[in-house]
Design an enzyme around this catalytic site. Structure first.
Site, PDB file in Angstrom:
ATOM      1  N   SER A 202      63.344  32.485  28.178  1.00 28.98           N
ATOM      2  CA  SER A 202      62.744  31.924  26.965  1.00 28.98           C
ATOM      3  C   SER A 202      61.437  31.199  27.261  1.00 28.98           C
ATOM      4  O   SER A 202      61.167  30.773  28.383  1.00 28.98           O
ATOM      5  CB  SER A 202      63.719  30.961  26.292  1.00 28.98           C
ATOM      6  OG  SER A 202      64.924  31.601  26.010  1.00 28.98           O
TER       7      SER A 202
HETATM    8  N1  SAH Z   1      68.629  31.049  28.303  1.00 25.93           N
HETATM    9  C1  SAH Z   1      67.997  32.185  28.880  1.00 25.93           C
HETATM   10  C2  SAH Z   1      67.439  33.091  27.797  1.00 25.93           C
HETATM   11  C3  SAH Z   1      68.135  34.359  27.801  1.00 25.93           C
HETATM   12  S1  SAH Z   1      67.761  35.515  26.542  1.00 25.93           S
HETATM   13  C4  SAH Z   1      66.967  31.817  29.905  1.00 25.93           C
HETATM   14  O1  SAH Z   1      66.606  30.642  29.994  1.00 25.93           O
HETATM   15  O2  SAH Z   1      66.537  32.681  30.672  1.00 25.93           O
HETATM   16  C5  SAH Z   1      69.354  35.701  25.807  1.00 25.93           C
HETATM   17  C6  SAH Z   1      70.465  36.198  26.680  1.00 25.93           C
HETATM   18  O3  SAH Z   1      71.629  36.334  25.880  1.00 25.93           O
HETATM   19  C7  SAH Z   1      70.245  37.572  27.326  1.00 25.93           C
HETATM   20  O4  SAH Z   1      70.371  37.461  28.720  1.00 25.93           O
HETATM   21  C8  SAH Z   1      71.366  38.442  26.738  1.00 25.93           C
HETATM   22  O5  SAH Z   1      71.879  39.397  27.638  1.00 25.93           O
HETATM   23  C9  SAH Z   1      72.399  37.394  26.392  1.00 25.93           C
HETATM   24  N2  SAH Z   1      73.398  37.791  25.390  1.00 25.93           N
HETATM   25  C10 SAH Z   1      73.232  38.481  24.229  1.00 25.93           C
HETATM   26  N3  SAH Z   1      74.400  38.611  23.589  1.00 25.93           N
HETATM   27  C11 SAH Z   1      75.343  37.981  24.350  1.00 25.93           C
HETATM   28  C12 SAH Z   1      76.744  37.758  24.224  1.00 25.93           C
HETATM   29  N4  SAH Z   1      77.457  38.202  23.190  1.00 25.93           N
HETATM   30  N5  SAH Z   1      77.371  37.089  25.203  1.00 25.93           N
HETATM   31  C13 SAH Z   1      76.698  36.625  26.291  1.00 25.93           C
HETATM   32  N6  SAH Z   1      75.378  36.793  26.461  1.00 25.93           N
HETATM   33  C14 SAH Z   1      74.705  37.458  25.499  1.00 25.93           C
END
Ligand code: SAH
Length: 221
Positions: free
Chosen positions: A68
């Site tokens: 993010s």
């Molecule tokens: N907080 C992270 C941002 C990740 S983007 C950072 O700082 O890097 C959002 C993430 O949510 C992605 O990695 C995606 O694979 C995950 N995601 C989407 N749906 C999900 C679910 N149902 N359960 C777990 N993770 C999920």
């Protein structure tokens, strides 16, 4: 509190980002600033993105997901009002950067972070290990189910876009606990809710955010 040594060549770029985030009001809290200074984002991006690690933009990690944007991470972290010793649930570990920032703020508390892609679970675990962070527990699962084993949680953060907040997550929040999530389809509102005896109440709501989608059993209406 962990103290991480950051290579000198990054000091100026980190400082420039912090000045930018303060001027644009994405960063107002000293504790969150300290977390940002101590949890180096460049340790959470792929090598190909190293030069952009301190730009205020999301960056590709793998499996079409992103780390993010710093401004969004600081805003969500500030709204969540994390206290020392708390137990936090994060849905969407991605790179592990947001988890690491939360782990810094909870001190002796714990962060449970759920990710659905095994490759990203591994990536995040490796990133966290480099910094000797041992109070983040990354779990491979569908985060829309939450992580009942460790519930209730003082704080819950969803870092992917949902059309409604999954009910299991509301169930796993402790009374007086806060939950933050981007809610919407093509563009999302950042919503902060508090669980009270009378039910969930909205504390904050701000539109025009864009996140990758939450994909899971309870992600849609
Ligand atoms: N907080 C992270 C941002 C990740 S983007 C950072 O700082 O890097 C959002 C993430 O949510 C992605 O990695 C995606 O694979 C995950 N995601 C989407 N749906 C999900 C679910 N149902 N359960 C777990 N993770 C999920």
């Amino acid at each position: 509190m962990i103290k991480i040594k950051i290579e000198k060549k990054y000091h100026k770029t980190i400082n420039d980002l912090i000045i930018y985030l303060k001027n644009s009001k994405f960063l107002t809290d000293n504790r969150v600033e300290s977390a940002l200074r101590n949890i180096p984002r460049h340790e959470f991006v792929p090598e190909s993105e190293l030069d952009c690690a301190y730009n205020n933009e999301p960056l590709p990690i793998m499996k079409k997901q992103t780390i993010s944007q710093p401004g969004v991470v600081t805003r969500m972290t500030e709204w969540l009002d994390v206290k020392d010793g708390q137990k936090i649930l994060e849905i969407g570990t991605g790179s592990g950067w947001q988890s690491a920032i939360l782990s810094y703020l909870v001190g002796k508390g714990n962060v449970y972070s759920v990710e659905r892609h095994p490759e990203l679970v591994k990536f995040a675990q490796e990133n966290l290990k480099k910094l000797d962070i041992d109070n983040v527990h990354v779990v491979l699962s569908d985060g829309t189910l939450g992580y009942p084993k460790e519930s209730p949680y003082d704080r819950i953060i969803i870092t992917a876009a949902c059309t409604k907040i999954p009910t299991p997550l509301l169930d796993q929040l402790s009374e007086n606990g806060l939950i933050i999530a981007p809610v919407g389809t093509s563009s999302q509102s950042l919503v902060l809710l508090k669980k009270t005896q009378k039910g969930m109440i909205e504390i904050k709501n701000q539109s025009k955010y864009v996140f990758v989608p939450l994909v899971g059993k309870f992600s849609k209406k």
